[in-house]
Design an enzyme around this catalytic site. Structure first.
Site, PDB file in Angstrom:
ATOM      1  N   GLU A 153      -8.145  -0.124   0.298  1.00  0.00           N
ATOM      2  CA  GLU A 153      -7.047   0.427   1.203  1.00  0.00           C
ATOM      3  C   GLU A 153      -5.798   0.193   0.205  1.00  0.00           C
ATOM      4  O   GLU A 153      -5.147  -0.405   1.062  1.00  0.00           O
ATOM      5  CB  GLU A 153      -6.839  -0.293   2.266  1.00  0.00           C
ATOM      6  CG  GLU A 153      -8.602   0.266   3.150  1.00  0.00           C
ATOM      7  CD  GLU A 153      -8.459  -0.140   4.954  1.00  0.00           C
ATOM      8  OE1 GLU A 153      -7.102  -0.369   4.913  1.00  0.00           O
ATOM      9  OE2 GLU A 153      -8.658   1.137   5.495  1.00  0.00           O
ATOM     10  N   GLU A 310     -15.894   3.469   5.267  1.00  0.00           N
ATOM     11  CA  GLU A 310     -15.557   2.787   6.902  1.00  0.00           C
ATOM     12  C   GLU A 310     -14.970   3.198   8.051  1.00  0.00           C
ATOM     13  O   GLU A 310     -14.296   4.176   8.131  1.00  0.00           O
ATOM     14  CB  GLU A 310     -13.927   1.492   6.413  1.00  0.00           C
ATOM     15  CG  GLU A 310     -13.958   0.575   5.096  1.00  0.00           C
ATOM     16  CD  GLU A 310     -12.681  -0.033   5.112  1.00  0.00           C
ATOM     17  OE1 GLU A 310     -12.384  -0.072   6.698  1.00  0.00           O
ATOM     18  OE2 GLU A 310     -12.611  -1.120   4.619  1.00  0.00           O
TER      19      GLU A 310
HETATM   20  C1  GLA Z   1      -9.630  -2.165   7.078  1.00  0.00           C
HETATM   21  C2  GLA Z   1     -10.352  -2.766   6.515  1.00  0.00           C
HETATM   22  C3  GLA Z   1     -11.263  -3.514   6.399  1.00  0.00           C
HETATM   23  C4  GLA Z   1     -11.210  -4.242   7.757  1.00  0.00           C
HETATM   24  C5  GLA Z   1     -11.007  -2.723   8.382  1.00  0.00           C
HETATM   25  C6  GLA Z   1     -10.688  -3.147  10.038  1.00  0.00           C
HETATM   26  O1  GLA Z   1     -10.101  -0.957   6.992  1.00  0.00           O
HETATM   27  O2  GLA Z   1     -10.087  -2.368   4.808  1.00  0.00           O
HETATM   28  O3  GLA Z   1     -11.644  -4.498   5.330  1.00  0.00           O
HETATM   29  O4  GLA Z   1      -9.512  -4.728   7.530  1.00  0.00           O
HETATM   30  O5  GLA Z   1      -9.652  -2.204   8.290  1.00  0.00           O
HETATM   31  O6  GLA Z   1     -10.830  -2.413  11.066  1.00  0.00           O
END
Ligand code: GLA
Length: 678
Positions: A153, A310
Site C-alpha cells: 500500500e 486484502e
Molecule cells: C492495510 C494494510 C494491512 C493491514 C490492513 C488492516 O490494508 O495493508 O497491512 O494494516 O490495512 O485493515
C-alpha cells in the site's frame, strides 16, 4: 493484466496475508492443515519481515523464510512473496535518521510503527533495493513463489515528506516538467501574491504557511509525490525482474476509503497484475455500493480481471467504531468483488494477531479459533471460489463509462474553492449509485480514453481537464454519443488556470450553455426544481446563473435568486447529445435523469431484479456468468434462460433461479447458440 506474466494458480486464488513470524513455529503445521481445510491456494508472505530477514545492515537470516516457503510448497499453497520495504527496521533509522519523514509543519517523525520513511531518501532507496535484490536472487527459482508483492500500500501512511531532500527531488521533478523557470512561474501564476521565483532553489514543498498556498504548487506537489512513490515501486520491480524475468509483479492499490494520494492511472500500466485492498467503512449504510464501485474502478485500471489482495472477514481496528460483518456479508462482499472482476480473494490476515498494533483486527482464523462463524464462512467461501473456477479471465460488459481522474480530484479539493463542500468521491458515488441500483455495468475511464464502444459517458465531476481530455469528451458527443457533465467541470486547465469566458469552461460549447456567476448552496440549503423532473425535486450543493446557448432546459429553479434559470439542460450536439447538471439533484431526481439518459442511449441492464438484488454479468469465452447478490435480505426468484447452471450448488436450473435471503447465486448462461444446443 498487461503482459504475459500471469498468475500460475488455478481458478480463483484464495488466501490472505500470512505472517507466521508472529507465532512459534509449532503453530505453522496447524496453519497448513487449516489452510487446506479452507481451500487456501495462495498467501502473501514477508510483507513486514524486514527486521527479521536482515537483522543488521547487510546481514541476512533467511532460515525462517526458507522453511516457510518449503512448507507452503509441501502443502500445495503458492506464495505471493513480498519485498518487506514498507517497514524498515529500527537499526536502519539509527544509522540514517535523515531518512525519517518530515511533516508539513516541519516535525520529523520517529520510527516505531511502519511506513515511516522519506520516499526521496537515498539511504532508504539503497537499503530497500539491497533487500529486494537479495530476496529476489534467493527465491527467484523457489517453486512456491508465483508472484512478487512489492512493498505494501504505497503512500498509505507516508504519502508526502516535506524534508530538504524531498524539496531537492521535487525541484528536479519540476525542472523536468517545465525546463524553463519562467514556464513554471506562468503555470503557477506566481505574479499573484509576489510568489515569482528567480532561482529553482527558492522552490520548497508546500510546507505550512500563513495563508493559502499557491494552487498549482500544491497540485504539482501531489503529482510529484505520486510519481516519487511510483519510482520506488518501479525500481524494486526492475530489481526483481533481473532475478525472475517471468514472475508477475504486483503491488496492492487502495482505490477507495478516501485514499487519494496516488494517480493509479499512471501506476496501473507498471504492474503485471493489478491488485487492490478494500475495506468496508462502518459508518457507510450501503457499503455494498462501495464494494462495487471499488471493484469497477480496479477492473478499469487493470483493463480486465484483478486480484483482491486484502479485505476483512469481520471488523477492522482503525475506524472509530469497528463493526463486525452481518450474517452472510462476508460471502456477499467476496462474491461481489468477483462479480466486479476479481480473479482472487485474499484477506488481511490469515491468523488474528495476539499482539501488536492490529491485535483487534479480524482475520480468517479468528482469536476464537475454528469454533466461530467467521471460520465457518471462510471455509464455505473456499468452496465457493472453487466452484467458480471457470469464471476466471471472464471480463466486464459495461456500456456506460464514468470519467474518473485523480488530477481533477486533487484540484477540486484544494482550499479556496467556491465551496469546500465538494467531495470528489461523494459526487462520483452519487451518480454511480442509481446505475448500480438499476444493474447497469460501469467502467471508469480517463478523460482521454477511447470512448467509442460506450453508449453513455458520464462526467460527475471534472473540475480540472486539459484540452485533449475536453476535446475527447466533447468529440464523443459530437460523433453521436450521449454525454452528461456535472457542475463545476471543465473549470480549469491542467495548470489550474480558470478557463475564461464563462462556465463551465471547456464544456460550454458542447453543452450549449454559459453561466456568468456561481451560486454554491450552503450546507442544508436546497433549491426547488421544476420541469421534467419528479415533483418536489431539489438541488443541493451548487447552482449557477445559466444561460441557454442552444441547449433546452430539462429542469429549472422555481424560486430563489435563480428563479426561472435552467438547472439541468440537454443539448443536441453534432449527432449526439450533451447534458449538463448545473446542480446536485436529490437522489430520486438524479436517478430519474440517469434512467432517461440510459434509455435514450439504449443502455440495457443484464436482468431486471427486485430492489436490493445486485445483478452483475461477467462475459466468458463461451458463456456469461451472472452474479445475483441479495443485499436486501428478502431472497428472490428470477427467470433465467434455458441451459443455465447455478455454479455454487452445481444445479441445472429450469426456468428460474432462486437466491436465498441475504445470499448469492451465480449462474452460467450459455450464449444463445450453445443454449440452443443444450
Ligand atoms: C492495510 C494494510 C494491512 C493491514 C490492513 C488492516 O490494508 O495493508 O497491512 O494494516 O490495512 O485493515
Amino acid at each position: 493484466m498487461t503482459t504475459e506474466r500471469t498468475l500460475s494458480v488455478p481458478g480463483l486464488a484464495y488466501g490472505g496475508d500470512y505472517n507466521p513470524e508472529q507465532w512459534p513455529e509449532e503453530v505453522w503445521a496447524e496453519d497448513m492443515r487449516l489452510m487446506r481445510e479452507a481451500g487456501v491456494t495462495m498467501v502473501s508472505v514477508g510483507i513486514f519481515s524486514w527486521a527479521l530477514l536482515e537483522p543488521a545492515e547487510g546481514t541476512y537470516d533467511f532460515s525462517r523464510m526458507d522453511r516457510l516457503l518449503d512448507l507452503l510448497r509441501e502443502n500445495g499453497i503458492a506464495a505471493d512473496l513480498a519485498t518487506p520495504t514498507a517497514a524498515p527496521p529500527a537499526w536502519f533509522f539509527r544509522s540514517h535518521p535523515e531518512a525519517l519523514p518530515v511533516d508539513r509543519d516541519g516535525r520529523r517523525l520517529s520510527y516505531g510503527s511502519r511506513q515511516t520513511f522519506c520516499a526521496s531518501s537515498p539511504a532508504y532507496r539503497e537499503a530497500a533495493l539491497r533487500i529486494t535484490r537479495t530476496l529476489g536472487e534467493r527465491y527467484a527459482e523457489h517453486p512456491a513463489v508465483v508472484m512478487w508483492h512489492v512493498h505494501n500500500e504505497y503512500g498509505c501512511h507516508n504519502a508526502a515528506c516535506y524534508c530538504d531532500t524531498s524539496a531537492e527531488t521535487f525541484r528536479r521533478w519540476l525542472r523536468e516538467r517545465y525546463e524553463d523557470l519562467s514556464d513554471l512561474n506562468h503555470a503557477w501564476g506566481t505574479t499573484f501574491w509576489s510568489q515569482w521565483y528567480y532561482d529553482w532553489d527558492e522552490i520548497l514543498p508546500p510546507r505550512a504557511t500563513g495563508a493559502v498556498p499557491n494552487p498549482t504548487h500544491q497540485l504539482d506537489w501531489r503529482r510529484f509525490c505520486s510519481d516519487e512513490l511510483l519510482s520506488l515501486y518501479t525500481a524494486e520491480r526492475d530489481a526483481l525482474r533481473v532475478a525472475a524475468p517471468s514472475t508477475p509483479v504486483t503491488t496492492n492499490f487502495m482505490v477507495m476509503e478516501n485514499f487519494d494520494a496516488l494517480d493509479y492511472w499512471r501506476w496501473a500500466p507498471e504492474l503485471d497484475i493489478v491488485s487492490n485492498d478494500h475495506y468496508l467503512m462502518s459508518a457507510d449504510p450501503a457499503s455494498e455500493i462501495d464494494v462495487a464501485l471499488s471493484g469497477d474502478l480496479t477492473r478499469s485500471l487493470a483493463g480486465g480481471p484483478w486480484l483482491l489482495m486484502e479485505h476483512s472477514t469481520g471488523a477492522v481496528n482503525w475506524q472509530p467504531v469497528n463493526r463486525a460483518k452481518r450474517p452472510g456479508e462476508l460471502r456477499r462482499n467476496a462474491l461481489a468483488h468477483v462479480a466486479h472482476g476479481a480473479d482472487g480473494i485474499a484477506y488481511f490476515q490469515w491468523r488474528a494477531a495476539e499482539a501488536g498494533a492490529e491485535q483487534w483486527h479480524s482475520a480468517m482464523l479468528p482469536h476464537a479459533g475454528t469454533e466461530s462463524r467467521i471460520w465457518h464462512d471462510v471455509v464455505r467461501l473456499g468452496g465457493d471460489l472453487k466452484a467458480l473456477a471457470e469464471v476466471r479471465d471472464s471480463i466486464g460488459t459495461a456500456e456506460v463509462a464514468v470519467v474518473w481522474d485523480w488530477n481533477a480530484r486533487w484540484a477540486l479539493e484544494l482550499p479556496s474553492q467556491p465551496s469546500s463542500d465538494l467531495r470528489y468521491l461523494d459526487l462520483v458515488r452519487s451518480w454511480y449509485e442509481p446505475l448500480w441500483r438499476s444493474n447497469h455495468a460501469v467502467d471508469f475511464v480517463r478523460p482521454d480514453a477511447d470512448l467509442s464502444h460506450y453508449r453513455l459517458v458520464l462526467v460527475p465531476s471534472l473540475y480540472l481537464v486539459d484540452d485533449a481530455g475536453a476535446a475527447n469528451l466533447t468529440g464523443y458527443a459530437e460523433r453521436g454519443g450521449t454525454l452528461a457533465v456535472g457542475f463545476h467541470s471543465g473549470a480549469v486547465d491542467e495548470n489550474c488556470h480558470v478557463r475564461l469566458g464563462g462556465y463551465p469552461g471547456a464544456f460550454r460549447e458542447a453543452l450549449g450553455v454559459r453561466s456568468d456567476e456561481l451560486f454554491p448552496l450552503l450546507p442544508g440549503e436546497t433549491a426547488a426544481l421544476g420541469g421534467q423532473v419528479p415533483p418536489g425535486a431539489t438541488g443541493t450543493l451548487w447552482s449557477e446563473r445559466l444561460y441557454l446557448k442552444g441547449a433546452e432546459a430539462i429542469a429549472g429553479y422555481t424560486d430563489g435568486p435563480l428563479g426561472g434559470c435552467a438547472a439541468v439542460t440537454r443539448h443536441a450536439y453534432g449527432t449526439g447529445s450533451a447534458w449538463y447538471l448545473a446542480t446536485h439533484p436529490d437522489a430520486d431526481t438524479l436517478a430519474t435523469l440517469l434512467d432517461r439518459m440510459c434509455s435514450e442511449a439504449g443502455v440495457v441492464a443484464p436482468l431486471a431484479g427486485p430492489p436490493g438484488v445486485e445483478i452483475v454479468r461477467r462475459r466468458g469465452e463461451d458463456a456469461d456468468y451472472v452474479f445475483l447478490i441479495d443485499h436486501a435480505g428478502d431472497g428472490a426468484e428470477l427467470p433465467v434462460p434455458p441451459g443455465t447452471t447455478e455454479l455454487l450448488t452445481g444445479k441445472r436450473i429450469q426456468g428460474s433461479v432462486s437466491v436465498p435471503a441475504g445470499d448469492v447465486a451465480v449462474v452460467r448462461v450459455p450464449r444463445p447458440d450453445e443454449a440452443g444446443a443444450a
